[in-house]
Write an enzyme that holds these catalytic residues in place. Structure first.
Site, short mmCIF file in Angstrom:
data_model
loop_
_atom_site.label_atom_id
_atom_site.label_comp_id
_atom_site.label_asym_id
_atom_site.label_seq_id
_atom_site.Cartn_x
_atom_site.Cartn_y
_atom_site.Cartn_z
N ASP A 343 0.82 -1.21 0.00
CA ASP A 343 0.00 0.00 0.00
C ASP A 343 0.85 1.26 0.00
O ASP A 343 0.45 2.30 -0.54
CB ASP A 343 -0.92 0.00 1.22
CG ASP A 343 -2.01 -1.06 1.11
OD1 ASP A 343 -2.21 -1.59 0.01
OD2 ASP A 343 -2.65 -1.36 2.13
N GLY A 344 2.04 1.19 0.59
CA GLY A 344 2.93 2.36 0.58
C GLY A 344 3.36 2.75 -0.81
O GLY A 344 3.51 3.94 -1.11
N ASN A 422 -4.50 8.62 2.18
CA ASN A 422 -4.96 7.96 3.41
C ASN A 422 -5.50 8.96 4.42
O ASN A 422 -6.70 9.00 4.67
CB ASN A 422 -3.83 7.14 4.03
CG ASN A 422 -3.86 5.70 3.59
OD1 ASN A 422 -4.73 5.29 2.84
ND2 ASN A 422 -2.90 4.92 4.05
N ASP A 452 -4.47 13.50 22.31
CA ASP A 452 -3.20 13.33 21.61
C ASP A 452 -3.23 13.89 20.20
O ASP A 452 -2.17 14.13 19.62
CB ASP A 452 -2.81 11.85 21.57
CG ASP A 452 -2.24 11.37 22.89
OD1 ASP A 452 -2.01 12.22 23.77
OD2 ASP A 452 -2.04 10.16 23.05
#
Length: 579
Positions: A343-344, A422, A452
């Site tokens: 996917d990268g 993404n 966060d």
């Protein structure tokens, strides 16, 4: 009858009283009270007898019949008024259509009269020599016109003509057919998405013309909606229709998108995962096969070209780019993109195209493959099927982000656009303080994030960082923006899914204790100081990825194989049962 008797008695008693009192006789006056008491007693008795009698029959029935008749008349009048209103509305609609058609015909007549007037003035003003010149100019045009009509007749007879004009229309209405042909050139299909709508910006500059002269013309294709193997004539924008006061929505989510090549693809870009020996070997074999068997032009990254030339000097036909300026023009000469990795690698391929993206064929050579449905072992069969077409695709939406600094004088002074496939993440970085973020949607306050950080994700990224932070898994073809907090300091702060048309603004307030950090698809990290803002909206150009089966089947397979979604042992058949 009793009522009349009572009235007569009453009137007589009062009349006698009046007469007697007028006479002023004392003797008569003394006897009058007795007669008055007797008359009053008789009157009361008559009233009691009258009240004891039954009511007059038939009056109530007549009133009921009269009211029913009134209701019937009211209903008839209501129907007449409704019919009149409907007829008036329909007449107004026909009048509007007539006026539009009449205006269109008048405009065409004016154009025709203008052309005829110009030709007539030219003809009358021209000398015989000029007239001969005009005849010599018109005769080849007429000949070309006849040849063009003959070719169209042949195309129609063989079934290869895609326009809406018949042979009779070509003969009788040349202007309409000419207009239809121009429209078909502007749009490949009336009920589909054309390649130049998806892949071209419509802006032509000197660099683009140079590239077009250097490389061959891009392959064109057509996208159409289909459902369970049946084609649909629904246009891509015909999602909600309003007809005669009725609002209906199309079942778009149940339809798949199919890509069909209208001209054979000639150029392919191959992107690979770095530092992998198996990927390098597969890349060299694929480049050789595409060149020898498919006669295609091959583009690779500069790093990959160096590796191929190191392996063999026979790869000198492979092309690449030199700088970022040529990278921006990749979409103008690449017909197909092939990724070898996970996917990268797909994310990297999407980041190379700042505008339109060609169809992407992702091969799985990574650990998790939510966007890579094809297996590298059968790459020849897969690519052969893709190059023949048609094949299903998934339109994966992207987000475009702009960073607006506090020192900016207007919203137009921004850093970007930055495109992500993404997600974009805003977190507290190395600071030990809670992140304080003010969030707005189309100018309306949404919430203040204290935790966060925050994830703004596409539906394709719903199985990535957003899923780990508690967000939902969403089908990649569902248009929307996922609003997922990271470890919020509130038990009631749940994730949201917002519609695709909203524009989100995330701002670091001036009273924030620390800075925030924004990262885009896990890279290009930027610091956000108090007063800085990040504006996020849906990008206009999606990333079309090829499907092995279809969009839904590939998505379900990916969450089953990659995440083992809802995998558990089946309940034992033995045990207590309902009687």
């Amino acid at each position: 009858m009793k009522l009349s008797t009572l009235s007569a008695v009453s009137y007589e008693g009062w009349g006698d009283k009046k007469t007697l009192s007028g006479q002023g006789d004392a003797s008569v006056s003394c006897s009058q009270p007795e007669n008055g008491l007797i008359d009053l007693f008789n009157s009361e008795k008559a009233v009691q007898e009258l009240l004891q009698q039954p009511p007059v029959q038939g009056i109530d029935d007549h009133l009921i019949e009269f009211s029913e008749a009134l209701r019937t008349v009211a209903k008839a009048l209501r129907r007449v008024s409704e019919g009149k209103a409907s007829a008036q509305a329909e007449a107004a609609e026909w009048k509007r259509k007539y006026e539009l058609e009449r205006a269109r015909n008048l405009q065409l007549e004016r154009k025709g009269d203008g052309i005829c007037t110009k030709l007539q003035s030219w003809w009358t003003q021209a000398s015989p020599d000029n007239a001969m010149g005009i005849i010599k100019l018109i005769l080849p045009c007429i000949l070309c016109w006849e040849i063009w009509k003959e070719q169209n007749r042949r195309e129609l007879s063989s079934g290869e003509h895609n326009g809406d004009c018949s042979a009779e229309n070509l003969t009788n209405q040349p202007m309409m057919c000419n207009e239809a042909r121009k429209q078909s050139e502007r749009c490949c299909g009336k009920h589909g998405i054309c390649s130049h709508e998806v892949l071209h910006n419509g802006e032509i500059d000197s660099d683009t013309e140079m590239v077009n002269n250097k490389f061959m013309r891009k392959a064109s294709f057509k996208l159409s909606w289909w459902c369970k193997g049946e084609k649909s004539d629904q246009h891509k924008h015909d999602i909600v229709s309003f007809e005669r006061g009725n609002i209906t929505t199309a079942e778009r989510s149940s339809k798949q998108i199919s890509l069909k090549w209208e001209s054979h693809p000639q150029t392919v870009l191959i992107l690979t995962k770095p530092n992998s020996t198996s990927v390098r070997i597969l890349c060299a074999d694929m480049v050789r096969w595409l060149r020898e068997q498919k006669k295609m032009e091959i583009f690779v990254e500069p790093r990959v070209k160096v590796e191929l030339m190191t392996e063999s000097p026979n790869f000198d036909f492979v092309q690449t780019w030199k700088d970022d300026k040529e990278t921006l023009l990749l979409h103008t000469n690449v017909d197909l993109v092939v990724t070898l990795g996970g996917d990268g690698t797909v994310l990297w391929a999407a980041s190379l195209f700042k505008g339109p993206v060609p169809p992407v064929v992702p091969f799985s050579l990574g650990s998790l493959g939510f966007m890579t449905p094809f297996h590298s072992e059968q790459y020849r069969e897969c690519l052969d099927s893709i190059l023949r077409g048609p094949f299903s695709i998934t339109l994966r939406h992207r987000l475009q982000c702009h960073v607006i600094r506090d020192a900016a004088k207007s919203e137009y002074e921004s850093e970007g656009p930055i495109l992500v496939l993404n997600e974009v993440t805003i977190d507290r970085g190395i600071s030990s303080f809670l992140t304080n973020l003010e969030c707005y949607s189309d100018g309306s306050f949404v919430t203040c994030v204290q935790g966060d950080g925050l994830i703004l994700s596409t539906t394709s990224g719903s199985t990535a960082y957003s899923l780990a932070a508690g967000g939902s898994m969403v089908h990649p073809q569902v248009p929307g923006i996922l609003f997922t907090p990271i470890c919020p300091h509130s038990l009631s702060f749940r994730p949201l899914i917002l519609p695709e048309h909203v524009t989100l603004r995330v701002q670091v307030p001036f009273n924030s204790r620390g800075h925030a950090w924004a990262s885009f698809d896990g890279k290009d990290r930027r610091q956000l100081a108090p007063g800085d803002a990040l504006v996020v909206s849906m990008a206009p150009c999606p990333v079309p990825t090829a499907c092995q089966v279809d969009s839904t089947s590939d998505f379900l397979r990916s969450i089953h194989d990659g995440l083992h979604w809802n995998l558990r042992k089946t309940q034992s058949f033995e045990g207590p049962r309902d009687l």
